[in-house]
Design a protein around this motif. Structure first.
Motif, PDB file in Angstrom:
ATOM      1  N   ASN A 191      -5.497   9.405   1.961  1.00 43.35           N
ATOM      2  CA  ASN A 191      -4.297  10.245   2.027  1.00 43.35           C
ATOM      3  C   ASN A 191      -3.032   9.407   2.030  1.00 43.35           C
ATOM      4  O   ASN A 191      -2.887   8.451   2.787  1.00 43.35           O
ATOM      5  N   GLY A 192      -2.091   9.794   1.154  1.00 38.52           N
ATOM      6  CA  GLY A 192      -0.816   9.101   1.064  1.00 38.52           C
ATOM      7  C   GLY A 192      -0.793   8.003   0.020  1.00 38.52           C
ATOM      8  O   GLY A 192       0.227   7.329  -0.142  1.00 38.52           O
ATOM      9  N   TYR A 193      -1.904   7.827  -0.685  1.00 40.92           N
ATOM     10  CA  TYR A 193      -2.025   6.759  -1.680  1.00 40.92           C
ATOM     11  C   TYR A 193      -2.517   7.310  -3.008  1.00 40.92           C
ATOM     12  O   TYR A 193      -3.231   8.313  -3.057  1.00 40.92           O
ATOM     13  N   ASN A 194      -2.143   6.616  -4.076  1.00 41.82           N
ATOM     14  CA  ASN A 194      -2.731   6.845  -5.390  1.00 41.82           C
ATOM     15  C   ASN A 194      -3.055   5.500  -6.011  1.00 41.82           C
ATOM     16  O   ASN A 194      -2.453   4.480  -5.640  1.00 41.82           O
ATOM     17  N   VAL A 195      -3.993   5.502  -6.954  1.00 47.00           N
ATOM     18  CA  VAL A 195      -4.371   4.248  -7.587  1.00 47.00           C
ATOM     19  C   VAL A 195      -4.421   4.430  -9.103  1.00 47.00           C
ATOM     20  O   VAL A 195      -4.541   5.547  -9.614  1.00 47.00           O
ATOM     21  N   SER A 196      -4.336   3.289  -9.778  1.00 41.53           N
ATOM     22  CA  SER A 196      -4.488   3.259 -11.236  1.00 41.53           C
ATOM     23  C   SER A 196      -5.301   2.033 -11.606  1.00 41.53           C
ATOM     24  O   SER A 196      -4.954   0.916 -11.203  1.00 41.53           O
ATOM     25  N   ARG A 197      -6.389   2.262 -12.347  1.00 44.07           N
ATOM     26  CA  ARG A 197      -7.146   1.123 -12.900  1.00 44.07           C
ATOM     27  C   ARG A 197      -6.601   0.938 -14.303  1.00 44.07           C
ATOM     28  O   ARG A 197      -7.022   1.587 -15.258  1.00 44.07           O
ATOM     29  N   LEU A 198      -5.651   0.050 -14.430  1.00 46.05           N
ATOM     30  CA  LEU A 198      -4.889  -0.104 -15.663  1.00 46.05           C
ATOM     31  C   LEU A 198      -5.760  -0.662 -16.788  1.00 46.05           C
ATOM     32  O   LEU A 198      -5.601  -0.288 -17.951  1.00 46.05           O
ATOM     33  N   ARG A 228     -10.690  -0.859   6.169  1.00 50.19           N
ATOM     34  CA  ARG A 228     -11.010   0.527   5.809  1.00 50.19           C
ATOM     35  C   ARG A 228     -10.682   0.747   4.338  1.00 50.19           C
ATOM     36  O   ARG A 228      -9.595   0.416   3.880  1.00 50.19           O
ATOM     37  N   LEU A 229     -11.629   1.346   3.649  1.00 49.30           N
ATOM     38  CA  LEU A 229     -11.509   1.524   2.209  1.00 49.30           C
ATOM     39  C   LEU A 229     -10.573   2.679   1.890  1.00 49.30           C
ATOM     40  O   LEU A 229     -10.753   3.805   2.369  1.00 49.30           O
ATOM     41  N   ILE A 230      -9.584   2.417   1.036  1.00 45.75           N
ATOM     42  CA  ILE A 230      -8.630   3.442   0.631  1.00 45.75           C
ATOM     43  C   ILE A 230      -9.111   4.118  -0.658  1.00 45.75           C
ATOM     44  O   ILE A 230      -9.307   5.338  -0.705  1.00 45.75           O
ATOM     45  N   TYR A 231      -9.266   3.325  -1.685  1.00 44.50           N
ATOM     46  CA  TYR A 231      -9.767   3.783  -2.981  1.00 44.50           C
ATOM     47  C   TYR A 231     -10.583   2.654  -3.598  1.00 44.50           C
ATOM     48  O   TYR A 231     -10.388   1.490  -3.260  1.00 44.50           O
ATOM     49  N   TYR A 232     -11.452   3.025  -4.512  1.00 47.38           N
ATOM     50  CA  TYR A 232     -12.145   2.008  -5.271  1.00 47.38           C
ATOM     51  C   TYR A 232     -12.351   2.483  -6.700  1.00 47.38           C
ATOM     52  O   TYR A 232     -12.214   3.673  -7.017  1.00 47.38           O
ATOM     53  N   SER A 233     -12.670   1.494  -7.535  1.00 48.39           N
ATOM     54  CA  SER A 233     -12.918   1.760  -8.951  1.00 48.39           C
ATOM     55  C   SER A 233     -14.209   1.037  -9.310  1.00 48.39           C
ATOM     56  O   SER A 233     -14.243  -0.186  -9.378  1.00 48.39           O
ATOM     57  N   ALA A 234     -15.265   1.804  -9.500  1.00 46.88           N
ATOM     58  CA  ALA A 234     -16.564   1.197  -9.770  1.00 46.88           C
ATOM     59  C   ALA A 234     -16.599   0.525 -11.135  1.00 46.88           C
ATOM     60  O   ALA A 234     -17.348  -0.437 -11.347  1.00 46.88           O
ATOM     61  N   SER A 277      -3.918  -1.027  -9.319  1.00 49.60           N
ATOM     62  CA  SER A 277      -2.711  -0.923  -8.510  1.00 49.60           C
ATOM     63  C   SER A 277      -2.829   0.202  -7.489  1.00 49.60           C
ATOM     64  O   SER A 277      -3.536   1.185  -7.698  1.00 49.60           O
ATOM     65  N   LEU A 278      -2.102   0.042  -6.402  1.00 56.36           N
ATOM     66  CA  LEU A 278      -2.070   1.023  -5.311  1.00 56.36           C
ATOM     67  C   LEU A 278      -0.639   1.485  -5.124  1.00 56.36           C
ATOM     68  O   LEU A 278       0.260   0.663  -4.945  1.00 56.36           O
ATOM     69  N   ARG A 279      -0.419   2.786  -5.157  1.00 56.30           N
ATOM     70  CA  ARG A 279       0.938   3.320  -5.052  1.00 56.30           C
ATOM     71  C   ARG A 279       1.101   4.162  -3.801  1.00 56.30           C
ATOM     72  O   ARG A 279       0.239   5.003  -3.486  1.00 56.30           O
ATOM     73  N   LEU A 280       2.217   3.909  -3.120  1.00 54.76           N
ATOM     74  CA  LEU A 280       2.643   4.741  -2.006  1.00 54.76           C
ATOM     75  C   LEU A 280       3.823   5.563  -2.508  1.00 54.76           C
ATOM     76  O   LEU A 280       4.871   5.012  -2.825  1.00 54.76           O
ATOM     77  N   GLU A 281       3.661   6.841  -2.626  1.00 56.01           N
ATOM     78  CA  GLU A 281       4.717   7.695  -3.199  1.00 56.01           C
ATOM     79  C   GLU A 281       5.854   7.930  -2.223  1.00 56.01           C
ATOM     80  O   GLU A 281       7.006   7.976  -2.591  1.00 56.01           O
ATOM     81  N   SER A 282       5.534   8.104  -0.945  1.00 56.38           N
ATOM     82  CA  SER A 282       6.535   8.357   0.078  1.00 56.38           C
ATOM     83  C   SER A 282       6.047   7.680   1.364  1.00 56.38           C
ATOM     84  O   SER A 282       5.276   8.260   2.130  1.00 56.38           O
ATOM     85  N   ALA A 283       6.495   6.434   1.535  1.00 59.04           N
ATOM     86  CA  ALA A 283       5.943   5.622   2.624  1.00 59.04           C
ATOM     87  C   ALA A 283       6.246   6.207   3.998  1.00 59.04           C
ATOM     88  O   ALA A 283       7.335   6.767   4.236  1.00 59.04           O
TER      89      ALA A 283
END
Lengths: 112, 115
Positions: free
Chosen positions: B62-69, B44-50, B75-81
């Protein structure tokens, strides 16, 4: 151990026999389909793909068949080998979107 | 080429802890993806960066953030697992579509357990 794959449908075949793994896809607008193989503890690995303007495509020991009328995809593996034991996923892409939608997978077990 | 690499391979967190899953590819691919895989379910797809500089939500963001550095790293971040985030996480990359195979190439995965 590997928890992925529990509760998956399982196909058990004897070494040397042919395997057929089926997949029903959901989106009639999907124009591209891929089969992936996932071995225990590893990421999915590309096997073969097919575009919606084709009915059949062959690779090395593998054939993919596409029936758009009933939205069905199958993967045929000839002369199945122990190394073919894995979970197989189909994936579909709708139009030009850069996203794939994956099926739930089928576990293939090859018995000696 | 190493292809798609992910770190760490395994991680155990307590509820409420944060962490970042790292992904890098050396194939000069434009698009990158984060998936989760749970027992009996497909990816299941969480986030993507085209492309570099853009990110979009997938099916379960929901519950995730990403950064295309940069072009290589996503990177995929879980702020409060939370225990519901216990899963196997896969990163994938895809070259710019130019006809032919339009596949995604996957990393080896990160197995995350949240207690």
């Amino acid at each position: 151990g590997e928890s992925v794959g529990l509760h998956l449908p399982t196909l058990s075949v004897q070494e040397g026999d042919n395997s057929i793994i089926n997949c029903a896809y959901s989106n009639s607008a999907s124009d591209y389909f891929i089969w992936y193989k996932q071995e225990s503890g590893k990421g999915p690995q590309f096997i073969i793909d097919i575009r919606s303007n084709m009915d059949k495509r062959q690779g090395q020991r593998v054939t993919v068949l596409l029936n758009k009328t009933v939205k069905h995809l199958s993967l045929q593996i000839a002369a199945t080998q122990p190394g073919d034991s894995a979970v197989y996923f189909c994936a579909e892409r709708a139009g030009t979107a850069s996203k794939l939608t994956f099926g739930t997978g089928t576990r293939l077990q090859v018995t000696l | 080429n190493a292809g798609v690499t992910q770190t760490p391979k395994f991680q155990v967190l307590k509820t409420g802890q944060s962490m970042t899953l790292q992904c890098a590819q050396d194939m000069n691919h434009n698009s990158m993806y984060w998936y989760r895989q749970d027992p009996g379910m497909g990816l299941r797809l969480i986030y993507y960066s085209a492309s570099e500089g853009t990110t979009d939500k997938g099916e379960v963001p929901n519950g995730y953030n990403v950064s295309r550095l940069n072009k290589r790293e996503f990177s995929l971040r879980l702020e409060s697992a939370a225990p519901s985030q216990t899963s196997v996480y896969f990163c994938a990359s895809r070259p710019r579509l130019a006809g032919g195979t339009d596949t995604q190439y996957f990393g080896p995965g990160t197995r995350l357990t949240v207690l």
